[in-house]
Design an enzyme around this catalytic site. Structure first.
Site, PDB file in Angstrom:
ATOM      1  N   ILE A  12      36.673  28.536  51.571  1.00  0.00           N
ATOM      2  CA  ILE A  12      36.880  27.481  51.303  1.00  0.00           C
ATOM      3  C   ILE A  12      37.869  26.751  52.392  1.00  0.00           C
ATOM      4  O   ILE A  12      37.866  25.829  53.071  1.00  0.00           O
ATOM      5  CB  ILE A  12      36.908  26.633  50.030  1.00  0.00           C
ATOM      6  CG1 ILE A  12      35.837  27.196  49.162  1.00  0.00           C
ATOM      7  CG2 ILE A  12      37.100  25.288  49.940  1.00  0.00           C
ATOM      8  CD1 ILE A  12      35.792  26.761  47.656  1.00  0.00           C
ATOM      9  N   ASP A  31      48.709  31.965  53.796  1.00  0.00           N
ATOM     10  CA  ASP A  31      47.604  32.930  53.297  1.00  0.00           C
ATOM     11  C   ASP A  31      48.271  34.080  53.289  1.00  0.00           C
ATOM     12  O   ASP A  31      48.865  34.879  54.365  1.00  0.00           O
ATOM     13  CB  ASP A  31      46.344  32.906  53.979  1.00  0.00           C
ATOM     14  CG  ASP A  31      45.139  33.628  53.017  1.00  0.00           C
ATOM     15  OD1 ASP A  31      45.356  34.832  52.654  1.00  0.00           O
ATOM     16  OD2 ASP A  31      44.186  32.922  52.707  1.00  0.00           O
ATOM     17  N   LEU A  33      46.727  37.093  53.074  1.00  0.00           N
ATOM     18  CA  LEU A  33      45.631  38.179  53.216  1.00  0.00           C
ATOM     19  C   LEU A  33      45.595  39.205  52.333  1.00  0.00           C
ATOM     20  O   LEU A  33      45.449  40.480  52.713  1.00  0.00           O
ATOM     21  CB  LEU A  33      45.917  38.727  54.978  1.00  0.00           C
ATOM     22  CG  LEU A  33      45.852  37.719  56.028  1.00  0.00           C
ATOM     23  CD1 LEU A  33      46.312  38.370  57.361  1.00  0.00           C
ATOM     24  CD2 LEU A  33      44.858  36.904  56.062  1.00  0.00           C
ATOM     25  N   SER A 129      38.311  24.093  38.996  1.00  0.00           N
ATOM     26  CA  SER A 129      37.070  24.890  38.833  1.00  0.00           C
ATOM     27  C   SER A 129      36.431  24.582  37.665  1.00  0.00           C
ATOM     28  O   SER A 129      36.840  24.034  36.611  1.00  0.00           O
ATOM     29  CB  SER A 129      37.451  26.514  38.644  1.00  0.00           C
ATOM     30  OG  SER A 129      36.454  27.203  38.246  1.00  0.00           O
ATOM     31  N   TYR A 153      41.396  33.349  34.134  1.00  0.00           N
ATOM     32  CA  TYR A 153      41.064  32.520  35.128  1.00  0.00           C
ATOM     33  C   TYR A 153      40.842  31.107  34.886  1.00  0.00           C
ATOM     34  O   TYR A 153      41.561  30.187  35.417  1.00  0.00           O
ATOM     35  CB  TYR A 153      39.852  32.825  35.913  1.00  0.00           C
ATOM     36  CG  TYR A 153      39.546  32.065  37.383  1.00  0.00           C
ATOM     37  CD1 TYR A 153      40.486  32.134  38.492  1.00  0.00           C
ATOM     38  CD2 TYR A 153      38.429  31.164  37.209  1.00  0.00           C
ATOM     39  CE1 TYR A 153      39.877  31.403  39.506  1.00  0.00           C
ATOM     40  CE2 TYR A 153      38.217  30.328  38.282  1.00  0.00           C
ATOM     41  CZ  TYR A 153      38.834  30.402  39.520  1.00  0.00           C
ATOM     42  OH  TYR A 153      38.691  29.721  40.435  1.00  0.00           O
ATOM     43  N   LYS A 157      43.154  27.602  35.694  1.00  0.00           N
ATOM     44  CA  LYS A 157      43.098  26.713  36.260  1.00  0.00           C
ATOM     45  C   LYS A 157      43.189  25.052  35.685  1.00  0.00           C
ATOM     46  O   LYS A 157      43.430  24.164  36.158  1.00  0.00           O
ATOM     47  CB  LYS A 157      41.456  26.431  36.862  1.00  0.00           C
ATOM     48  CG  LYS A 157      41.180  27.550  38.117  1.00  0.00           C
ATOM     49  CD  LYS A 157      41.875  27.074  39.309  1.00  0.00           C
ATOM     50  CE  LYS A 157      41.712  27.820  40.543  1.00  0.00           C
ATOM     51  NZ  LYS A 157      42.063  27.398  41.708  1.00  0.00           N
TER      52      LYS A 157
END
Length: 327
Positions: A12, A31, A33, A129, A153, A157
């Site tokens: 995204i 980021d 990675l 989310s 998770y 969020k």
């Protein structure tokens, strides 16, 4: 105008960065990675954005858990807007290792909010989310539905949403949380159901459904997600709010698999396996709040979006498919 996209080498985040660059904006991406999935996909995302933006695009290899780096990045680049997409994704992954999503999704977010407050950013957009809802009382989910997350998770969020609200109410940092409902599309993570179903079908293997296949999902095409975020550059009507960003409907996993079999022309039957722990039984978004506040109108049906993805997959098999099969 300088825009910071966290997690901007991911699925995204890279679509957002590319869209902002196409709009002529300066974009900074951070980021680490993380090899949660093959980093070659992320490097391709970086190269794609760099080709679009040239010197208006900057990539920073680093993590939002690095507080000093985050504070320096936001202040030294004169960041005006933060689009926070970085996260340790995965409901099942969080059940196996709850500490990592807490560090990234909660502590990392707090680092960003502190930096945003210090630098006086104009708006902070947080990617949330549908996992914040958890146990279903009714469908479609609206924002008044109870929040009882069923995974670490989902807890991270929901915690992030509360932090954002407090930073608006107490610290005067304009924030918005967008509750994404299962985003998919080109360059998506290779461990998602749509990708796996497509890969197996194109290789003559049957899609494997976990559970009875009657669980439903509100899959949201990435272009609709981009437009929802983009609109927040133009309005301040949603400050301090959390809102759903979903699609035009939902679909059973069995119907999804059957549609992909049809689109790929595979001569296979569906296979079933034991359901996975912590997966929600149903998701479906009521997006009327986002429509009222930011003019959000999803335009891509699930069947249309899946057809587009299958076409994209066929065109990119030479580099994308091996990563899927080895994931």
């Amino acid at each position: 105008m300088t825009v910071l996209v966290t997690g901007g080498a991911g699925f995204i985040g890279s679509h957002l960065a590319e869209a902002f660059l196409e709009d002529g904006r300066e974009v900074v991406v951070i980021d680490p990675l993380d090899p949660y999935y093959d980093t070659d996909i992320k490097r391709r995302n970086i190269d794609r954005c760099r080709s679009v933006g040239g010197d208006r695009y900057e990539f920073v290899d680093g993590s939002i858990t690095d507080e000093a780096l985050v504070r320096d990045l936001v202040s030294s680049r004169d960041v005006e807007y933060v689009f926070h997409q970085a996260a340790q994704a995965g409901v099942r992954t969080s059940v196996e290792n709850p500490k990592k999503p807490h560090e990234i999704n909660t502590t990392g977010l707090l680092n960003l909010l502190l930096a945003a407050e210090e630098a006086g950013v104009e708006r902070f957009v947080n990617a949330s989310s549908s996992s914040v809802y958890g146990e279903m009382e009714y469908l479609p989910y609206d924002e008044d539905h109870q929040n009882v997350p069923q995974s670490p998770y989902g807890v991270t969020k929901l915690t992030a949403e509360h932090y954002c609200r407090v930073w608006t109410d107490v610290y005067d940092v304009p924030t918005v949380s967008l509750r994404y409902f299962t985003v998919y599309g080109p360059r998506m993570r290779p461990n998602m159901a749509i990708t796996n179903f497509t890969s197996r079908c194109l290789n003559g293997e049957p899609p494997v459904i976990y559970g009875d296949g009657q669980q439903t999902r509100d899959f949201t095409y990435v272009d609709d997600i981009v437009e929802a975020n983009r609109s927040l550059l133009e309005t301040d009507a949603a400050d301090g709010e959390a809102m759903n960003v979903g699609s035009t409907g939902n679909i059973t996993i069995e119907e999804l698999a059957e549609h992909i079999v049809e689109e790929t022309g595979a001569d296979v039957d569906l296979e079933y396996a034991e359901a996975k722990e912590a997966d929600a039984r149903h998701t479906h978004a009521d997006v009327s709040k986002a429509t009222d506040l930011i003019g959000y109108e999803p335009t891509t049906t699930i069947r249309e979006g899946v057809s587009r993805f299958v076409d994209w997959y066929r065109e990119n098999r030479d580099w994308y498919e091996p990563l899927v099969l080895n994931s």
